[in-house]
Design an enzyme around this catalytic site. Sequence first.
Site, PDB file in Angstrom:
ATOM      1  N   CYS A 142     -41.173  19.132  19.457  1.00  0.00           N
ATOM      2  CA  CYS A 142     -42.462  18.610  19.211  1.00  0.00           C
ATOM      3  C   CYS A 142     -42.846  17.309  19.601  1.00  0.00           C
ATOM      4  O   CYS A 142     -41.885  16.628  19.405  1.00  0.00           O
ATOM      5  CB  CYS A 142     -42.753  19.221  17.697  1.00  0.00           C
ATOM      6  N   GLU A 158     -36.172  28.352  16.732  1.00  0.00           N
ATOM      7  CA  GLU A 158     -35.842  29.307  15.456  1.00  0.00           C
ATOM      8  C   GLU A 158     -37.048  29.965  14.807  1.00  0.00           C
ATOM      9  O   GLU A 158     -38.146  29.632  15.176  1.00  0.00           O
ATOM     10  CB  GLU A 158     -35.260  28.533  14.422  1.00  0.00           C
ATOM     11  N   CYS A 164     -40.672  15.203   9.485  1.00  0.00           N
ATOM     12  CA  CYS A 164     -40.503  16.463  10.322  1.00  0.00           C
ATOM     13  C   CYS A 164     -39.234  16.467  11.379  1.00  0.00           C
ATOM     14  O   CYS A 164     -39.122  15.691  11.923  1.00  0.00           O
ATOM     15  CB  CYS A 164     -41.670  16.880  11.094  1.00  0.00           C
ATOM     16  N   CYS A 174     -42.177  33.598  10.484  1.00  0.00           N
ATOM     17  CA  CYS A 174     -42.681  32.147  10.832  1.00  0.00           C
ATOM     18  C   CYS A 174     -41.887  31.947  12.138  1.00  0.00           C
ATOM     19  O   CYS A 174     -40.734  31.879  12.356  1.00  0.00           O
ATOM     20  CB  CYS A 174     -41.991  31.313   9.702  1.00  0.00           C
ATOM     21  N   CYS A 182     -38.148  24.159   8.990  1.00  0.00           N
ATOM     22  CA  CYS A 182     -38.581  22.566   9.417  1.00  0.00           C
ATOM     23  C   CYS A 182     -37.698  22.154  10.477  1.00  0.00           C
ATOM     24  O   CYS A 182     -37.130  21.176  10.551  1.00  0.00           O
ATOM     25  CB  CYS A 182     -38.991  21.408   8.491  1.00  0.00           C
ATOM     26  N   CYS A 222     -44.383  13.334  13.611  1.00  0.00           N
ATOM     27  CA  CYS A 222     -44.583  13.278  12.155  1.00  0.00           C
ATOM     28  C   CYS A 222     -43.477  12.692  11.559  1.00  0.00           C
ATOM     29  O   CYS A 222     -42.415  13.359  11.856  1.00  0.00           O
ATOM     30  CB  CYS A 222     -44.855  14.418  11.335  1.00  0.00           C
TER      31      CYS A 222
HETATM   32  N1  SAH Z   1     -47.317  21.573  13.864  1.00  0.00           N
HETATM   33  C1  SAH Z   1     -47.827  22.441  13.099  1.00  0.00           C
HETATM   34  C2  SAH Z   1     -46.881  23.490  12.715  1.00  0.00           C
HETATM   35  C3  SAH Z   1     -45.729  23.181  11.867  1.00  0.00           C
HETATM   36  S1  SAH Z   1     -45.918  23.944  10.387  1.00  0.00           S
HETATM   37  C4  SAH Z   1     -48.270  21.804  12.030  1.00  0.00           C
HETATM   38  O1  SAH Z   1     -47.952  20.663  11.952  1.00  0.00           O
HETATM   39  O2  SAH Z   1     -48.986  22.272  10.956  1.00  0.00           O
HETATM   40  C5  SAH Z   1     -44.775  23.260   9.459  1.00  0.00           C
HETATM   41  C6  SAH Z   1     -45.219  22.639   8.217  1.00  0.00           C
HETATM   42  O3  SAH Z   1     -44.276  21.952   7.546  1.00  0.00           O
HETATM   43  C7  SAH Z   1     -46.560  21.670   8.300  1.00  0.00           C
HETATM   44  O4  SAH Z   1     -47.433  21.536   7.439  1.00  0.00           O
HETATM   45  C8  SAH Z   1     -45.356  20.368   8.497  1.00  0.00           C
HETATM   46  O5  SAH Z   1     -46.208  19.238   8.216  1.00  0.00           O
HETATM   47  C9  SAH Z   1     -44.459  20.667   7.257  1.00  0.00           C
HETATM   48  N2  SAH Z   1     -43.140  20.127   7.235  1.00  0.00           N
HETATM   49  C10 SAH Z   1     -42.620  19.356   8.125  1.00  0.00           C
HETATM   50  N3  SAH Z   1     -41.388  18.871   7.667  1.00  0.00           N
HETATM   51  C11 SAH Z   1     -41.181  19.059   6.391  1.00  0.00           C
HETATM   52  C12 SAH Z   1     -40.793  18.392   5.303  1.00  0.00           C
HETATM   53  N4  SAH Z   1     -39.464  17.783   5.857  1.00  0.00           N
HETATM   54  N5  SAH Z   1     -40.902  18.837   4.029  1.00  0.00           N
HETATM   55  C13 SAH Z   1     -41.845  19.661   3.941  1.00  0.00           C
HETATM   56  N6  SAH Z   1     -42.752  20.111   4.610  1.00  0.00           N
HETATM   57  C14 SAH Z   1     -42.593  19.830   6.176  1.00  0.00           C
END
Ligand code: SAH
Length: 343
Positions: free
Chosen positions: A111, A91, A118, A104, A330, A115
Amino acid sequence: MREDIRSMTLEELTAALGEMGEPAFRGKQVFTWLHRGARSFDEMSNLSKPLREKLAERYYIPVPAVARKQVSKLDGTRKYLWELEDGNCVETVLMQYRHGNTVCISSQVGCRMGCAFCASTIGGKVRDLRPSEMLGQVMYAQLDSGRPVSNIVLMGIGEPLDNLDNVLRFLELVNHPLGMNVGMRHISLSTCGIIPGIRRLADLELQLTLSVSLHAPDSGTRSKIMPVNRAYDVEDLFAACHDYFRRTGRRISFEYAMIDGVNDADWQADLIAEKLRGMPGHANLIPLNDVAESPLKPSRRVRQFQRRLESRGVTATVRRSLGGDIDASCGQLRRKAMEIRKE
Ligand code: SAH
């Protein structure tokens, strides 16, 4: 097997065409067509028909298909779910700001970073995206929307530093004056903290903006919500960030998703301030997006946390949420598409 021609650099194209007996300027012609969004060699009207046929025998032009498109009624944010040639989906989100359009993009299908909060990582990593597949997201979001892209953020699905060679090639392509010509200063790359990748970026001295997904300043909390912390501890991550700043002079942005009772205590704000001392960092506080599969809940202390950081000298902003009506964040759209397929 035909080769993906849109992942090739201008030098590689020129060399390949040279081997086919073509003059040097031919590389530029083909490159220009490819980066304007050509979908087939037949569109390349300044090439002879025999050459177009020869190219089509050796190469193909990857074009993502729009599997689904959603436009927010609230703010015009557009979300694209693309289907790639092997049936995988990624996406892309296009956001409108006063200063221009930001796209974006995703860097991997899925991935493997794991985390806890996420949605993109549920189901793991399927594969890396090729340079042309990252470029295609920018190019075809721009063509479809009719809105010129001024900024790119590598903040979609995937961990860009887990696919660094392809990401670097993508950056070279999208930044090229004969291509989309997006300036490095208009590109942000976000990482969960893969230290060797950060060091490699520092070596290259690219002018892009580095974002680090911090989410907790203490090892204990961070290891619980981000498995990557067990491989690359947050202490070493802070050291790598200081080093990055010393070498590039570029301010780092720290992403911080605010999770109720997990990372939103005052002592954690104080620890962030302590660890960032000596470096002009910026904290980007993100109200946690509720992911159905996760027990983690959004913090109710976002403003207090922000004030606490600011009182200790760290600039902190709260991320404005766009596209709230279209799951524009996300990995949520891809998840939904995967569920629908399973049914
Ligand atoms: N893998 C990279 C790129 C993804 S960026 C990274 O981790 O930075 C996407 C951003 O959204 C990251 O900062 C991630 O931690 C955040 N993110 C993921 N799930 C989320 C959620 N449920 N609520 C808020 N931020 C989230």
